[in-house]
Design a protein around this motif. Sequence first.
Motif, PDB file in Angstrom:
ATOM      1  N   ASP A 268       0.817  -1.216   0.000  1.00 28.93           N
ATOM      2  CA  ASP A 268       0.000   0.000   0.000  1.00 28.93           C
ATOM      3  C   ASP A 268       0.852   1.268   0.000  1.00 28.93           C
ATOM      4  O   ASP A 268       0.436   2.304  -0.536  1.00 28.93           O
ATOM      5  N   ALA A 269       2.040   1.203   0.609  1.00 31.88           N
ATOM      6  CA  ALA A 269       2.902   2.385   0.644  1.00 31.88           C
ATOM      7  C   ALA A 269       3.355   2.776  -0.764  1.00 31.88           C
ATOM      8  O   ALA A 269       3.320   3.953  -1.141  1.00 31.88           O
ATOM      9  N   VAL A 270       3.780   1.784  -1.546  1.00 30.66           N
ATOM     10  CA  VAL A 270       4.200   2.073  -2.920  1.00 30.66           C
ATOM     11  C   VAL A 270       2.993   2.458  -3.770  1.00 30.66           C
ATOM     12  O   VAL A 270       3.085   3.320  -4.652  1.00 30.66           O
ATOM     13  N   LYS A 271       1.842   1.856  -3.494  1.00 29.09           N
ATOM     14  CA  LYS A 271       0.617   2.235  -4.201  1.00 29.09           C
ATOM     15  C   LYS A 271       0.311   3.713  -3.981  1.00 29.09           C
ATOM     16  O   LYS A 271      -0.017   4.445  -4.932  1.00 29.09           O
ATOM     17  N   ALA A 272       0.442   4.163  -2.741  1.00 31.40           N
ATOM     18  CA  ALA A 272       0.177   5.573  -2.437  1.00 31.40           C
ATOM     19  C   ALA A 272       1.165   6.484  -3.162  1.00 31.40           C
ATOM     20  O   ALA A 272       0.788   7.538  -3.693  1.00 31.40           O
ATOM     21  N   THR A 281      -3.978   5.351 -11.364  1.00 32.97           N
ATOM     22  CA  THR A 281      -4.929   4.517 -10.632  1.00 32.97           C
ATOM     23  C   THR A 281      -4.360   3.106 -10.575  1.00 32.97           C
ATOM     24  O   THR A 281      -4.174   2.463 -11.608  1.00 32.97           O
ATOM     25  N   VAL A 282      -4.071   2.641  -9.371  1.00 32.21           N
ATOM     26  CA  VAL A 282      -3.452   1.328  -9.195  1.00 32.21           C
ATOM     27  C   VAL A 282      -4.518   0.338  -8.733  1.00 32.21           C
ATOM     28  O   VAL A 282      -5.143   0.525  -7.686  1.00 32.21           O
ATOM     29  N   THR A 283      -4.715  -0.710  -9.527  1.00 34.07           N
ATOM     30  CA  THR A 283      -5.730  -1.710  -9.178  1.00 34.07           C
ATOM     31  C   THR A 283      -5.134  -3.080  -8.908  1.00 34.07           C
ATOM     32  O   THR A 283      -5.836  -3.989  -8.493  1.00 34.07           O
ATOM     33  N   GLY A 284      -3.859  -3.254  -9.161  1.00 33.72           N
ATOM     34  CA  GLY A 284      -3.217  -4.548  -8.933  1.00 33.72           C
ATOM     35  C   GLY A 284      -1.832  -4.355  -8.370  1.00 33.72           C
ATOM     36  O   GLY A 284      -1.558  -3.393  -7.645  1.00 33.72           O
ATOM     37  N   ASP A 285      -0.913  -5.259  -8.725  1.00 30.21           N
ATOM     38  CA  ASP A 285       0.443  -5.187  -8.194  1.00 30.21           C
ATOM     39  C   ASP A 285       1.438  -4.558  -9.169  1.00 30.21           C
ATOM     40  O   ASP A 285       2.642  -4.718  -9.021  1.00 30.21           O
ATOM     41  N   SER A 286       0.921  -3.852 -10.158  1.00 24.02           N
ATOM     42  CA  SER A 286       1.778  -3.085 -11.060  1.00 24.02           C
ATOM     43  C   SER A 286       0.930  -2.040 -11.751  1.00 24.02           C
ATOM     44  O   SER A 286      -0.305  -2.151 -11.812  1.00 24.02           O
ATOM     45  N   VAL A 287       1.583  -1.021 -12.280  1.00 21.93           N
ATOM     46  CA  VAL A 287       0.878   0.029 -13.011  1.00 21.93           C
ATOM     47  C   VAL A 287       1.764   0.513 -14.149  1.00 21.93           C
ATOM     48  O   VAL A 287       2.974   0.699 -13.971  1.00 21.93           O
ATOM     49  N   VAL A 288       1.196   0.682 -15.327  1.00 23.97           N
ATOM     50  CA  VAL A 288       1.921   1.160 -16.494  1.00 23.97           C
ATOM     51  C   VAL A 288       1.863   2.683 -16.524  1.00 23.97           C
ATOM     52  O   VAL A 288       0.790   3.283 -16.372  1.00 23.97           O
TER      53      VAL A 288
END
Length: 305
Positions: A268-272, A281-288
Amino acid sequence: MTTLVFGHKAPDTDSTGSPLIWAWYLQQQGQQAEARLLGTPNTEAAFVAERWGFELPAVIDDVEAGQKVVIVDTNNPAELPASINAADITAIIDHHKLFGGLETKGPIDITIKPLACTATIMHDLMGHVATEMPEGIKGLMLSCILSDTLEFRSPTTTPADQALAERLAADLGLDIPAYAAEMFAAKSDVSAFSEAELLRMDSKETTVDGKKLRVSVLETTSPEQVLSRKDALKEAMPKVAAEDGADEVLLFVVDILKEEATLIVPNDAVKAIAEKSFDATVTGDSVVLPGVMSRKKQIIPVLKA
């Protein structure tokens, strides 16, 4: 005394090639100088050294008090030997922002320019001596520029970098796209490296809002080689962070051909951080992240913890 020339820890092509280039230049001025590395270089840097007939410089862990040194491709004490301020720093040649924290024995030559590559700055500093560069030094210089600019795709690229690269390629009889493809293929082969090695291979330390981050970038034409190991990389991140005294490890897998980066999101820290910094918008364990390629211009400056 022999002057040691070296760049930053986790050496890439510029921090491998530029010490060799500047050591050659100092030797032409009648000085004793040798290149060194502050770690094992990445696969592209190793390919480039072999391609142009150079043995990789010796790796050192620290420097002795009073040792004459020239620092290239960094001015950040966190990326340099622990005893760097005890050494006799005689010059700094760099293309990154000024960090501060280095101490010198007296006045020194410092050149920091907003160019994409340290080797481009060196060419300017050499003056007429640049016309005497042998083929191997020209090859190193071209390779450093192509690596740091991602064959002119990076937003850090300047007209000066591109013009010099094109002149060097013409002198060497090389086709830039073909040679860059060889370099990037070498960089993309990471099969022999552990997850921890990948996370440290091309990384910088930075502090954002009181949090210490290790920001790692893997530039590749085959991102699937790295992303297929996503689960193992996520598992290795907390251990690497703990060992390196960081709060989080951020890994950006840069697709050179698509001109985008994939940020692996282990918690969650890296998501934030991803959502605050890149409006993602991050919905999984990676984001493009479309268009994101440069750590210096597009990643570190926008990070928000």
